[in-house]
Design a protein around this motif. Structure first.
Motif, PDB file in Angstrom:
ATOM      1  N   ALA A  21       0.988  -0.946   0.063  1.00  0.00           N
ATOM      2  CA  ALA A  21      -0.190  -0.140  -0.050  1.00  0.00           C
ATOM      3  C   ALA A  21       1.104   1.067  -0.145  1.00  0.00           C
ATOM      4  CB  ALA A  21      -0.908  -0.090   1.356  1.00  0.00           C
ATOM      5  N   ALA A  22       1.545   1.348   0.885  1.00  0.00           N
ATOM      6  CA  ALA A  22       2.779   2.241   0.685  1.00  0.00           C
ATOM      7  C   ALA A  22       3.611   2.530  -0.698  1.00  0.00           C
ATOM      8  CB  ALA A  22       3.759   1.964   2.307  1.00  0.00           C
ATOM      9  N   LEU A  23       4.367   1.588  -1.230  1.00  0.00           N
ATOM     10  CA  LEU A  23       4.786   1.812  -2.241  1.00  0.00           C
ATOM     11  C   LEU A  23       3.353   2.359  -3.417  1.00  0.00           C
ATOM     12  CD1 LEU A  23       6.874  -0.653  -2.561  1.00  0.00           C
ATOM     13  CD2 LEU A  23       7.550   1.056  -1.846  1.00  0.00           C
ATOM     14  N   VAL A  24       2.471   1.517  -3.768  1.00  0.00           N
ATOM     15  CA  VAL A  24       1.121   1.970  -4.427  1.00  0.00           C
ATOM     16  C   VAL A  24       0.925   3.643  -4.282  1.00  0.00           C
ATOM     17  CG1 VAL A  24      -1.315   1.191  -5.403  1.00  0.00           C
ATOM     18  CG2 VAL A  24       0.768  -0.952  -4.920  1.00  0.00           C
ATOM     19  N   ALA A  25       1.248   3.572  -3.337  1.00  0.00           N
ATOM     20  CA  ALA A  25       0.573   5.019  -3.253  1.00  0.00           C
ATOM     21  C   ALA A  25       1.127   6.099  -3.714  1.00  0.00           C
ATOM     22  CB  ALA A  25       0.444   5.640  -1.887  1.00  0.00           C
ATOM     23  N   ARG A  26       2.537   5.336  -3.851  1.00  0.00           N
ATOM     24  CA  ARG A  26       3.511   6.471  -4.253  1.00  0.00           C
ATOM     25  C   ARG A  26       4.236   6.019  -5.723  1.00  0.00           C
ATOM     26  NH1 ARG A  26       3.607   6.432   0.509  1.00  0.00           N
ATOM     27  NH2 ARG A  26       3.794   8.044   1.499  1.00  0.00           N
ATOM     28  N   PRO A  27       3.420   5.861  -6.943  1.00  0.00           N
ATOM     29  CA  PRO A  27       3.956   5.332  -8.510  1.00  0.00           C
ATOM     30  C   PRO A  27       4.880   5.577  -9.227  1.00  0.00           C
ATOM     31  CG  PRO A  27       1.665   6.328  -8.206  1.00  0.00           C
ATOM     32  CD  PRO A  27       2.169   5.944  -7.314  1.00  0.00           C
ATOM     33  N   ASN A  28       6.293   5.129  -9.291  1.00  0.00           N
ATOM     34  CA  ASN A  28       7.437   5.805  -9.765  1.00  0.00           C
ATOM     35  C   ASN A  28       8.117   6.392  -8.901  1.00  0.00           C
ATOM     36  OD1 ASN A  28       7.328   4.527 -12.564  1.00  0.00           O
ATOM     37  ND2 ASN A  28       5.473   4.998 -12.632  1.00  0.00           N
ATOM     38  N   GLU A  29       8.099   6.768  -7.725  1.00  0.00           N
ATOM     39  CA  GLU A  29       8.457   7.592  -6.728  1.00  0.00           C
ATOM     40  C   GLU A  29       9.895   6.605  -5.985  1.00  0.00           C
ATOM     41  OE1 GLU A  29       6.076  10.024  -4.570  1.00  0.00           O
ATOM     42  OE2 GLU A  29       4.995  10.429  -6.016  1.00  0.00           O
ATOM     43  N   VAL A  30      10.979   6.342  -5.749  1.00  0.00           N
ATOM     44  CA  VAL A  30      11.589   6.632  -5.083  1.00  0.00           C
ATOM     45  C   VAL A  30      11.879   6.372  -3.790  1.00  0.00           C
ATOM     46  CG1 VAL A  30      13.856   6.417  -4.566  1.00  0.00           C
ATOM     47  CG2 VAL A  30      13.361   6.616  -6.424  1.00  0.00           C
ATOM     48  N   VAL A  31      11.053   5.347  -3.207  1.00  0.00           N
ATOM     49  CA  VAL A  31      10.750   5.634  -1.463  1.00  0.00           C
ATOM     50  C   VAL A  31      12.167   4.768  -0.434  1.00  0.00           C
ATOM     51  CG1 VAL A  31       9.012   4.734  -0.105  1.00  0.00           C
ATOM     52  CG2 VAL A  31       8.516   5.017  -1.945  1.00  0.00           C
ATOM     53  N   SER A  32      12.791   5.466  -0.138  1.00  0.00           N
ATOM     54  CA  SER A  32      13.828   5.271   0.386  1.00  0.00           C
ATOM     55  C   SER A  32      13.377   3.488   1.674  1.00  0.00           C
ATOM     56  CB  SER A  32      15.036   5.911   1.103  1.00  0.00           C
ATOM     57  OG  SER A  32      14.226   6.536   2.678  1.00  0.00           O
ATOM     58  N   LYS A  33      14.283   3.341   1.843  1.00  0.00           N
ATOM     59  CA  LYS A  33      14.538   2.204   3.079  1.00  0.00           C
ATOM     60  C   LYS A  33      14.166   2.888   4.511  1.00  0.00           C
ATOM     61  CE  LYS A  33      18.544   0.650   5.497  1.00  0.00           C
ATOM     62  NZ  LYS A  33      19.539   0.116   5.176  1.00  0.00           N
ATOM     63  N   VAL A  34      14.769   4.139   4.942  1.00  0.00           N
ATOM     64  CA  VAL A  34      14.470   4.541   6.306  1.00  0.00           C
ATOM     65  C   VAL A  34      12.834   4.621   5.861  1.00  0.00           C
ATOM     66  CG1 VAL A  34      14.633   6.900   7.865  1.00  0.00           C
ATOM     67  CG2 VAL A  34      16.489   5.979   6.510  1.00  0.00           C
ATOM     68  N   ASP A  35      12.282   5.759   4.207  1.00  0.00           N
ATOM     69  CA  ASP A  35      11.278   6.050   4.460  1.00  0.00           C
ATOM     70  C   ASP A  35      10.329   5.159   4.666  1.00  0.00           C
ATOM     71  OD1 ASP A  35      12.011   8.340   4.000  1.00  0.00           O
ATOM     72  OD2 ASP A  35      11.420   8.562   1.974  1.00  0.00           O
ATOM     73  N   THR A  43      21.004  11.457 -10.445  1.00  0.00           N
ATOM     74  CA  THR A  43      21.409  10.195  -9.558  1.00  0.00           C
ATOM     75  C   THR A  43      19.642   9.489  -9.601  1.00  0.00           C
ATOM     76  OG1 THR A  43      19.521  11.906  -7.812  1.00  0.00           O
ATOM     77  CG2 THR A  43      22.394  12.317  -7.630  1.00  0.00           C
ATOM     78  N   VAL A  44      19.273   8.781  -9.350  1.00  0.00           N
ATOM     79  CA  VAL A  44      18.754   7.829  -9.039  1.00  0.00           C
ATOM     80  C   VAL A  44      16.998   8.797  -8.796  1.00  0.00           C
ATOM     81  CG1 VAL A  44      17.468   5.845  -8.190  1.00  0.00           C
ATOM     82  CG2 VAL A  44      19.769   5.468  -8.402  1.00  0.00           C
ATOM     83  N   ALA A  45      17.208   9.505  -7.739  1.00  0.00           N
ATOM     84  CA  ALA A  45      16.292  10.535  -7.414  1.00  0.00           C
ATOM     85  C   ALA A  45      16.133  11.047  -8.609  1.00  0.00           C
ATOM     86  CB  ALA A  45      16.596  10.820  -6.182  1.00  0.00           C
ATOM     87  N   VAL A  46      17.067  11.883  -8.837  1.00  0.00           N
ATOM     88  CA  VAL A  46      17.104  12.548 -10.035  1.00  0.00           C
ATOM     89  C   VAL A  46      16.490  12.487 -11.132  1.00  0.00           C
ATOM     90  CG1 VAL A  46      17.173  13.910 -11.333  1.00  0.00           C
ATOM     91  CG2 VAL A  46      18.420  14.452  -8.753  1.00  0.00           C
ATOM     92  N   ILE A  47      16.512  11.451 -11.689  1.00  0.00           N
ATOM     93  CA  ILE A  47      15.442  10.991 -12.899  1.00  0.00           C
ATOM     94  C   ILE A  47      14.286  10.248 -12.596  1.00  0.00           C
ATOM     95  CG2 ILE A  47      17.605   9.908 -13.691  1.00  0.00           C
ATOM     96  CD1 ILE A  47      16.825   6.759 -13.678  1.00  0.00           C
ATOM     97  N   GLN A  48      14.019  10.111 -11.534  1.00  0.00           N
ATOM     98  CA  GLN A  48      12.242   9.518 -11.067  1.00  0.00           C
ATOM     99  C   GLN A  48      11.695  11.431 -11.113  1.00  0.00           C
ATOM    100  OE1 GLN A  48      10.200   6.797 -10.761  1.00  0.00           O
ATOM    101  NE2 GLN A  48      12.923   5.539 -10.548  1.00  0.00           N
TER     102      GLN A  48
END
Length: 505
Positions: free
Chosen positions: A37-51, A282-287
């Motif tokens: 649910a957490a990942l699907v709520a943020r499609p194509n966004e990088v979610v860090s391990k900490v987050d 970076t990986v975050a930038v291309i998102q």
């Protein structure tokens, strides 16, 4: 009814804490469900391990093994890896990204989004499951079409004109009580059949131009004329007559060049934004950029398992820049990653093979490959426009009109016709133009330039290019002549490429 999210064969109902596969419940542990649910709520966004830990295990200390265990169970429940399916990408082993296309609906068992079921008169194609980077364009066009009644979406081949037009049609279907009619003109070979095709789609027994215009005189409808460029004279004439005689009819056209008739407002559809070269990638930038997001999504849909690091992220950004942010080109390139890898895909971009990479089987013939798309556009040019385009291929990057005049002039096309030819190439989206202060700068998209350089070039054409290059050498830098300095450098580099390719063969 609650909101549900669909992806692949799955339907996720977060409030009911339920995951269905083809309507059947999927056994999923509580933590695995929360991760999904957490990942699907943020499609194509990088979610860090900490987050992710903060979202799924708030105020609880969790060890690395537990997180990996629940991620593995989730992937197993989704069937990742079977027949190349991919839903969750691991990025640099420190973050995750949900990469599958999704759509949001209401209720646990949403009815298919078939326009015809609700509005029998509408014939709109289905919406894409996920449209990347075009939401603002669709919203702006919907508002403009309601206010001005007649809009043409123009742009280069493969930039997404039809996709956006269909999205606008769906946005406005309620505003027109279902009277939205999509007319695909791409298959027509005879301009005389344009009015007949529109009349047939409306169910008219009489298919003359006059009867069609008379029928529409008091109707409130939205007509979408798709792929107009090869029958543009006939479409322009019909659209102008309908716009004048039927004040409640709204017209949305897609074309690689404007119709240029009374009442038309042109919306130039630009390529998708890419990360600029001067940005630390970076990986975050291309998102954060739609071009690279599209590449990642299409590569994942094709079965590629991309666990990117920052170096590979920079490669993805470079590919999308090389393809000028054109969605069709990006999708075709992304489709190769699963079979040949990211690095080989990059290496082959400059080869003729890249123009022949196949796309979706259901795509129109003109969009099955980049070669077909450019063949379609090139075939619409006049001979003088083709000659000018071939000479402009000497430039790499931007050039000024002064540089173009010096390179193009030389017997095959008189200077008096060069301005007209360049105007035509810009209008047909074969040459891109952008303002630079009080002047304009021009360039060929890299894919267009590669296509032109692959075309057969006879000795006379090569001699003309050689003369243009000799002029560059004679002028040099700082001569005071109205020849753009950067244009000289770009043309010199381009000529060296052409000479290597053709004169040393």
């Amino acid at each position: 009814m609650s909101e549900t999210i669909a992806f692949g064969p799955f339907t996720l109902a977060p409030r009911e804490r339920l995951l269905l596969r083809l309507g059947a419940p999927v056994a999923l542990g509580a933590r695995a469900f929360d991760i999904l649910a957490a990942l699907v709520a943020r499609p194509n966004e990088v979610v860090s391990k900490v987050d992710l830990l903060g979202l799924v295990w708030p105020d609880v200390t969790v060890d690395e093994g537990s997180r990996r265990f629940h991620i593995a169970n989730l992937r197993k429940a989704l069937g990742e890896g079977r027949e190349g399916t991919r839903y969750i990408a691991t990025l640099t082993r420190r973050s995750y990204c949900f990469v599958a296309p999704i759509s949001e609906t209401l209720g646990l068992h949403p009815a298919p989004l078939e326009v015809a079921a609700t509005y029998p008169l509408a014939n709109l194609p289905g919406l894409l499951a996920r449209m990347i980077g075009r939401t603002d364009d669709a919203a702006a066009l919907s508002a403009q079409l309601l206010s001005s009644r007649f809009v043409t979406i123009s742009g280069t081949g493969g930039v997404g004109k039809t996709t956006v037009a269909v999205a606008v049609g769906h946005d406005l279907i309620e505003a027109f009580a279902g009277a939205v009619h999509f007319v695909d003109l791409g298959a027509l070979n005879d301009p005389a059949l344009v009015a007949t095709t529109v009349a047939s789609m409306l169910g008219l027994s009489s298919q003359s131009d006059g009867a069609l215009v008379a029928y529409l005189a008091d109707k409130r409808v939205l007509l979408i004329f798709d792929t107009c460029e090869h029958v543009i004279e006939a479409v322009a004439d019909l659209a102008a007559r309908i716009f004048s005689a039927a004040p409640r009819v709204h017209i949305l056209a897609t074309s690689r060049e404007p119709l240029k008739v009374e009442g038309e407002h042109v919306h130039k559809l630009r390529p998708l934004a890419c990360p600029p070269e001067d940005l630390d990638i970076t990986v975050a930038v291309i998102q954060a950029f739609p071009a690279t997001r599209l590449f990642l999504e299409r590569a994942a849909a094709g079965g590629a398992l991309l666990d990117l690091d920052d170096i590979e992220a920079a490669t993805v950004a470079s590919i999308c820049r090389k393809l000028d942010g054109v969605p069709l080109a990006i999708e075709l390139a992304a489709g190769r990653v699963e079979s040949i890898g990211l690095q080989k895909t990059t290496a082959l971009l400059d080869e003729r093979l890249a123009l022949l990479w196949p796309g979706q089987r259901t795509a129109p013939a003109r969009q099955k490959t980049l070669q077909a798309t450019l063949d379609w556009s090139y075939g619409l040019l006049s001979e003088s426009e083709r000659q000018v385009l071939r000479r402009l291929a000497i430039f790499i990057g931007h050039f000024s009109i002064e540089a173009a005049l010096e390179v193009v002039a030389g017997g095959i096309v008189g200077k008096e016709h060069i301005f007209s030819a360049i105007d035509g190439l810009v209008a047909r989206s074969m040459v891109a133009a952008r303002p630079a202060g009080a002047t304009m700068r021009y360039r060929l998209l890299d894919t267009t330039r590669a296509y032109v350089l692959q075309a057969d070039t006879d000795e006379a054409a090569l001699e003309g290019l050689a003369a243009a290059f000799n002029f560059i050498g004679a002028v040099g830098y700082g001569s005071g002549k109205p020849f753009d300095k950067s244009g000289c450098a770009e043309a010199s580099t381009g000529w060296n490429q052409i000479k290597q390719k053709y004169l040393n063969r």
